[in-house]
Design an enzyme around this catalytic site. Structure first.
Site, PDB file in Angstrom:
ATOM      1  N   LYS A  77      45.976  24.500  37.006  1.00 54.07           N
ATOM      2  CA  LYS A  77      45.843  25.713  37.614  1.00 54.07           C
ATOM      3  C   LYS A  77      47.293  25.812  38.563  1.00 54.07           C
ATOM      4  O   LYS A  77      47.348  24.965  39.484  1.00 54.07           O
ATOM      5  CB  LYS A  77      44.564  25.564  38.626  1.00 54.07           C
ATOM      6  CG  LYS A  77      44.507  27.009  39.423  1.00 54.07           C
ATOM      7  CD  LYS A  77      43.227  26.817  40.108  1.00 54.07           C
ATOM      8  CE  LYS A  77      42.785  28.043  40.869  1.00 54.07           C
ATOM      9  NZ  LYS A  77      43.782  28.330  41.928  1.00 54.07           N
TER      10      LYS A  77
ATOM     11  N   CYS B 145      31.031  41.095  74.486  1.00 54.45           N
ATOM     12  CA  CYS B 145      30.318  42.279  75.098  1.00 54.45           C
ATOM     13  C   CYS B 145      29.325  41.879  76.183  1.00 54.45           C
ATOM     14  O   CYS B 145      28.609  42.441  77.064  1.00 54.45           O
ATOM     15  CB  CYS B 145      29.330  43.167  74.242  1.00 54.45           C
ATOM     16  SG  CYS B 145      28.106  42.283  73.350  1.00 54.45           S
TER      17      CYS B 145
ATOM     18  N   ARG C  73      48.178  41.037  40.865  1.00 56.18           N
ATOM     19  CA  ARG C  73      46.686  41.065  41.077  1.00 56.18           C
ATOM     20  C   ARG C  73      46.121  42.185  42.018  1.00 56.18           C
ATOM     21  O   ARG C  73      45.017  42.799  41.711  1.00 56.18           O
ATOM     22  CB  ARG C  73      46.118  39.729  41.207  1.00 56.18           C
ATOM     23  CG  ARG C  73      44.466  39.767  40.966  1.00 56.18           C
ATOM     24  CD  ARG C  73      44.038  38.203  41.402  1.00 56.18           C
ATOM     25  NE  ARG C  73      42.472  38.138  41.404  1.00 56.18           N
ATOM     26  CZ  ARG C  73      41.841  38.602  42.367  1.00 56.18           C
ATOM     27  NH1 ARG C  73      42.330  38.946  43.681  1.00 56.18           N
ATOM     28  NH2 ARG C  73      40.300  38.719  42.396  1.00 56.18           N
TER      29      ARG C  73
ATOM     30  N   ASP D 144      77.721  32.179  29.361  1.00 60.24           N
ATOM     31  CA  ASP D 144      78.348  33.263  30.409  1.00 60.24           C
ATOM     32  C   ASP D 144      79.245  33.952  29.675  1.00 60.24           C
ATOM     33  O   ASP D 144      79.392  35.120  30.020  1.00 60.24           O
ATOM     34  CB  ASP D 144      78.842  32.365  31.710  1.00 60.24           C
ATOM     35  CG  ASP D 144      77.802  31.540  32.380  1.00 60.24           C
ATOM     36  OD1 ASP D 144      76.621  31.936  32.169  1.00 60.24           O
ATOM     37  OD2 ASP D 144      78.215  30.584  33.221  1.00 60.24           O
TER      38      ASP D 144
ATOM     39  N   GLU E 260      42.827  23.695  31.724  1.00 57.36           N
ATOM     40  CA  GLU E 260      44.270  24.025  31.662  1.00 57.36           C
ATOM     41  C   GLU E 260      44.517  23.797  33.447  1.00 57.36           C
ATOM     42  O   GLU E 260      43.990  23.956  34.203  1.00 57.36           O
ATOM     43  CB  GLU E 260      44.686  25.481  31.704  1.00 57.36           C
ATOM     44  CG  GLU E 260      44.045  26.036  30.300  1.00 57.36           C
ATOM     45  CD  GLU E 260      44.000  27.577  30.064  1.00 57.36           C
ATOM     46  OE1 GLU E 260      45.213  28.210  30.160  1.00 57.36           O
ATOM     47  OE2 GLU E 260      43.063  27.998  30.037  1.00 57.36           O
TER      48      GLU E 260
ATOM     49  N   TYR F 286      48.625  32.580  30.688  1.00 59.97           N
ATOM     50  CA  TYR F 286      47.344  31.929  30.587  1.00 59.97           C
ATOM     51  C   TYR F 286      46.249  32.448  29.673  1.00 59.97           C
ATOM     52  O   TYR F 286      45.148  31.964  29.509  1.00 59.97           O
ATOM     53  CB  TYR F 286      46.871  31.194  31.795  1.00 59.97           C
ATOM     54  CG  TYR F 286      46.663  32.340  32.809  1.00 59.97           C
ATOM     55  CD1 TYR F 286      45.581  33.043  32.858  1.00 59.97           C
ATOM     56  CD2 TYR F 286      47.520  32.154  33.959  1.00 59.97           C
ATOM     57  CE1 TYR F 286      45.285  33.915  33.830  1.00 59.97           C
ATOM     58  CE2 TYR F 286      47.246  33.421  34.964  1.00 59.97           C
ATOM     59  CZ  TYR F 286      46.114  34.156  34.946  1.00 59.97           C
ATOM     60  OH  TYR F 286      46.180  34.997  36.096  1.00 59.97           O
TER      61      TYR F 286
ATOM     62  N   CYS G 224      25.836  38.111  67.715  1.00 56.22           N
ATOM     63  CA  CYS G 224      25.592  39.182  68.603  1.00 56.22           C
ATOM     64  C   CYS G 224      24.887  40.139  67.976  1.00 56.22           C
ATOM     65  O   CYS G 224      25.613  40.533  66.957  1.00 56.22           O
ATOM     66  CB  CYS G 224      26.988  39.355  69.112  1.00 56.22           C
ATOM     67  SG  CYS G 224      27.035  40.942  70.236  1.00 56.22           S
TER      68      CYS G 224
ATOM     69  N   LEU H 225      37.829  33.341  40.377  1.00 57.58           N
ATOM     70  CA  LEU H 225      36.869  32.355  39.484  1.00 57.58           C
ATOM     71  C   LEU H 225      36.169  31.620  40.732  1.00 57.58           C
ATOM     72  O   LEU H 225      36.490  31.315  41.905  1.00 57.58           O
ATOM     73  CB  LEU H 225      37.896  31.391  38.772  1.00 57.58           C
ATOM     74  CG  LEU H 225      38.735  31.834  37.901  1.00 57.58           C
ATOM     75  CD1 LEU H 225      39.681  30.569  37.321  1.00 57.58           C
ATOM     76  CD2 LEU H 225      37.925  32.107  36.887  1.00 57.58           C
TER      77      LEU H 225
ATOM     78  N   LYS I 170      38.690  22.429  42.238  1.00 57.99           N
ATOM     79  CA  LYS I 170      39.788  22.573  43.209  1.00 57.99           C
ATOM     80  C   LYS I 170      39.806  21.096  43.426  1.00 57.99           C
ATOM     81  O   LYS I 170      38.884  20.291  43.732  1.00 57.99           O
ATOM     82  CB  LYS I 170      39.295  23.222  44.258  1.00 57.99           C
ATOM     83  CG  LYS I 170      38.994  24.850  44.028  1.00 57.99           C
ATOM     84  CD  LYS I 170      40.277  25.543  43.403  1.00 57.99           C
ATOM     85  CE  LYS I 170      41.219  25.658  44.459  1.00 57.99           C
ATOM     86  NZ  LYS I 170      40.986  26.982  45.495  1.00 57.99           N
TER      87      LYS I 170
ATOM     88  N   CYS J 179      27.331  36.868  74.047  1.00 53.71           N
ATOM     89  CA  CYS J 179      28.599  37.177  73.249  1.00 53.71           C
ATOM     90  C   CYS J 179      29.818  37.197  73.761  1.00 53.71           C
ATOM     91  O   CYS J 179      29.931  37.752  75.171  1.00 53.71           O
ATOM     92  CB  CYS J 179      28.469  38.702  72.503  1.00 53.71           C
ATOM     93  SG  CYS J 179      29.818  39.369  72.037  1.00 53.71           S
TER      94      CYS J 179
ATOM     95  N   LYS K  60      37.779  26.932  31.005  1.00 58.70           N
ATOM     96  CA  LYS K  60      37.105  28.119  30.271  1.00 58.70           C
ATOM     97  C   LYS K  60      36.257  27.785  29.020  1.00 58.70           C
ATOM     98  O   LYS K  60      36.893  26.622  28.279  1.00 58.70           O
ATOM     99  CB  LYS K  60      38.291  29.013  29.885  1.00 58.70           C
ATOM    100  CG  LYS K  60      39.241  29.454  30.956  1.00 58.70           C
ATOM    101  CD  LYS K  60      40.304  30.157  30.658  1.00 58.70           C
ATOM    102  CE  LYS K  60      41.172  30.730  31.539  1.00 58.70           C
ATOM    103  NZ  LYS K  60      42.428  31.238  31.291  1.00 58.70           N
TER     104      LYS K  60
ATOM    105  N   CYS L 230      28.807  46.249  70.322  1.00 55.90           N
ATOM    106  CA  CYS L 230      29.792  45.175  70.831  1.00 55.90           C
ATOM    107  C   CYS L 230      31.249  45.593  70.474  1.00 55.90           C
ATOM    108  O   CYS L 230      31.432  45.803  69.194  1.00 55.90           O
ATOM    109  CB  CYS L 230      29.517  43.866  69.870  1.00 55.90           C
ATOM    110  SG  CYS L 230      30.651  42.413  70.300  1.00 55.90           S
TER     111      CYS L 230
ATOM    112  N   ASP M  56      49.842  26.855  40.909  1.00 54.47           N
ATOM    113  CA  ASP M  56      49.839  27.541  42.373  1.00 54.47           C
ATOM    114  C   ASP M  56      50.904  28.513  42.730  1.00 54.47           C
ATOM    115  O   ASP M  56      52.007  28.194  42.927  1.00 54.47           O
ATOM    116  CB  ASP M  56      49.985  26.512  43.511  1.00 54.47           C
ATOM    117  CG  ASP M  56      49.176  26.906  44.924  1.00 54.47           C
ATOM    118  OD1 ASP M  56      48.855  27.742  44.845  1.00 54.47           O
ATOM    119  OD2 ASP M  56      49.481  25.689  45.793  1.00 54.47           O
TER     120      ASP M  56
END
Length: 659
Positions: free
Chosen positions: A112, A403, A133, A34, A110, A219, A418, A80, A306, A400, A282, A423, A114
């Protein structure tokens, strides 16, 4: 003297930042750091002409931005495909092996992270731009916010030109502190660290970003050819350049060993100081990655495993039915609110009639709710032992809900649909989709405004948007002259969007953003596309029979052709800007590269072929016109010979380039 001291302090503090935020090995204590930083801040104020672009003072304080500019990604940021078990991983490996023949596959696995995917560009080793992205093709410029993240280097260890991809995340401890403070300030708390990271990066006040202690793991290298022959070599190159890379990646020679790695981290995920939601796998070889290529949505050489979704118990109170833009009638469960994966869930998808019947889901049931991919809530199980006899079987509607026309199940479809093209619910959803960011990007035209415009008979289809005037809008509730003018301006600006965005916006079934771009680039105008038949579309690389049939069916409808005609009359662009190419022997030809080139890098060859009017694809098929084979060409060369496709060497390409 001041100039020399400023440089000394900048270099020293940058070194301390790298060791603390990237290597997690501090070299000095906080008071020492600092004190040096305070000295640098003071010197730069006294002598701003000597301040360096990569000075650590850029991470201090903040400024208020007016907004975020959009950024076109030179190399798309694709999503992916997903795997959920060993069988899915084995299928991924088999598909890859089948395409490349006898070559041995090595995999990199690797964690993933979040968080929020970002891309950063460095020129001569200095950070020049960072973006989200977005839709994979276009993101938002958040450079100033990214500079506030201390684990992002402002200057690299070498003066290279590089574009890197990473995942910005909020550590669990930072997330807990942030929510504690927001609770004290009587502000809404973030549902999970991912939402907190994403919300932070979209703040216009950069000082907020500086104070929230975000971090990042890098990555991949977008221009990977220049930094190694394998993905694992690229990861090492990232570390050498000063980027923070997650150290838990591993190489494997079998997909079964990859599965064990996934299982191990599924058990250990809670021990990490940050959130992960799976494992990314990969294929390590960059040349094999290029050979495998891409589908319309994702690379064939990578997949995301996942983790099983988090689950909780609730009670099904009721069911509602909603109508999507394609007419699909979707049942939605109304639940007793329950906490799940950091959010409060009160609704869940029931998918379709078969799903409900298979699980025997009834109103009043105690059910198990999970978030598929930790995102979309769904009912996965009924607790039959909790039934008391008063539960009610669900009845699918015969008409539906919007409609009131007949609802039908078409042959070979699970969805109730429908089929009324007029509609009201479908029309509204189509207009909302048309206006979305990935399509025509009409800012300010959200669901509530679309509902208002439709209910006041101002808009009945997407073409009607281009007839709106300020005088009409200011008569509506919540509209003032400025907001009305802003909407009219946004609609006017949308006329400039390329054909690819228009095709996606029209809501043609199975035509996503990438397929829309591929089709637009091939046919160049909507008139040429309307004249095309199914076979013409199937000849386009990456466009299969399902998409081809859907496009021809769509434009065979008189209503669709009438909307296109009106859009053209109102000045909406229906053409795709041509990529600047040179007329050559490769113009309009589909080209495949295989083997090792000696005079050009693979990237240079690809760029030259596209400049010469050719189209590069990753695999040999009957649609391929020319195969350019270098040294040690493998299965692609064999397939080209089998199909009788023209085979040329690198000298052939060089000759065309020079002619």
């Amino acid at each position: 003297m001041a100039k020399k001291r400023i440089k000394e302090l900048t270099d020293l503090l940058s070194k301390y930042d790298y060791h603390y935020h990237v290597l997690d090995k501090p070299l000095v204590d906080d008071p020492t750091y600092d004190g040096l930083l305070a000295e640098l801040v003071k010197l730069e104020k006294q002598h701003p002409e000597y301040a360096l672009s990569h000075s650590p003072t850029q991470r201090v304080g903040g400024k208020v931005l007016e907004g975020f500019d959009t950024v076109q990604h030179n190399i798309p940021m694709l999503s992916l495909g997903n795997a959920f078990n060993l069988s899915d991983l084995q299928d991924f490996a088999k598909r890859a092996q089948k395409k490349i023949g006898d070559s041995t596959l090595t995999y990199v696995a690797e964690l993933k992270i979040d968080g929020l995917a970002v891309t950063l560009r460095y020129e001569n080793g200095k950070l020049v731009r960072g973006a989200t992205r977005g839709d994979g093709q276009v993101g938002e410029d958040i450079t100033e916010n990214l500079k506030k993240i201390k684990s992002i280097p402002l200057q690299l260890t070498r003066a290279v030109n590089i574009e890197v991809r990473g995942e910005v995340y909020m550590p669990k401890t930072s997330f807990d502190r942030l929510n504690e403070q927001r609770k004290k300030d009587d502000k809404p708390q973030f549902a999970n660290p991912r939402n907190a990271a994403a919300g932070t990066l979209r703040q216009l006040d950069t000082s907020i970003v500086a104070n929230r202690n975000l971090s990042v793991y890098f990555y991949s290298i977008a221009n990977s050819d220049e930094f190694g022959n394998t993905h694992s070599e690229n990861l090492e190159a990232l570390k050498e350049l000063g980027f923070k890379v997650n150290s838990n990646y591993q190489l494997f020679n079998s997909i079964e060993d990859v599965a064990l790695y996934c299982e191990r981290w599924q058990q250990k995920r809670e021990e990490l100081p940050y959130e992960i939601d799976g494992i990314v796998i990969k294929i390590d070889s960059l040349s094999i990655q290029k050979e495998l290529g891409f589908t319309a949505k994702s690379p064939r050489w990578a997949i995301a495993f996942k983790f099983p979704a988090q689950r909780s118990f609730s009670v099904l109170k009721d069911v509602t039915f909603t109508v999507g833009r394609t007419g699909t009638i979707t049942p939605t469960a109304i639940l007793d609110p329950v906490k799940l994966a950091g959010t409060t869930v009160s609704r869940a998808s029931l998918h379709n009639e078969d799903y409900i019947a298979q699980k025997d889901i009834r109103i009043g049931d105690t059910v198990v709710v999970q978030k598929a991919g930790d995102i979309i809530p769904e009912i996965v199980e009924v607790i039959n032992d909790n039934r008391i006899g008063k539960e009610q079987k669900l009845k699918m509607p015969t008409e539906c809900p919007a409609c009131k026309k007949e609802a039908v199940r078409l042959p070979e479809e699970a969805a109730l649909r429908c089929i009324n093209p007029q509609c009201t619910a479908q029309i509204k959803e189509r207009i909302i989709h048309f206006s979305s960011r990935g399509a025509m990007d009409i800012d300010g035209l959200g669901p509530a405004v679309v509902e208002q415009l439709y209910d006041n008979n101002l808009v009945k289809n997407v073409a009607d948007l281009y007839t709106l005037e300020v005088d009409e809008l200011i008569k509506l509730e919540r509209f003032r002259e400025k907001s009305a003018q802003n909407l009219v301006n946004a609609i006017e600006n949308s006329k400039k969007q390329p054909l690819s965005k228009l095709l996606f916006g029209l809501g043609i079934r199975f035509v996503g953003q990438k397929a829309g771009r591929i089709i637009a680039e091939r046919f160049e105008s909507i008139d040429h596309l309307i004249e095309a038949d199914k076979e013409d579309l199937e000849e386009v690389p990456e466009i299969g029979e399902k998409i081809a049939q859907s496009v021809t069916d769509f434009f065979s409808q008189a209503q669709a052709r009438d909307i296109v005609k009106r859009l053209k009359e109102y000045g909406v662009n229906t053409a795709q800007p041509k990529t600047q190419t040179t007329s050559s022997a490769l113009s309009g030809k589909t080209v495949v590269l295989t083997g090792s080139l000696t005079q050009l890098t693979r990237k240079e060859a690809k760029e030259q072929i596209e400049k010469l009017g050719g189209k590069i694809t990753g695999s040999v098929s009957k649609k391929t016109d020319v195969v350019i084979a270098g040294e040690n060409a493998g299965s692609k060369l064999d397939k080209a010979k089998e199909l009788g496709i023209s085979i040329q060497n690198e000298d052939y390409l060089i000759k065309i380039i020079k002619s």
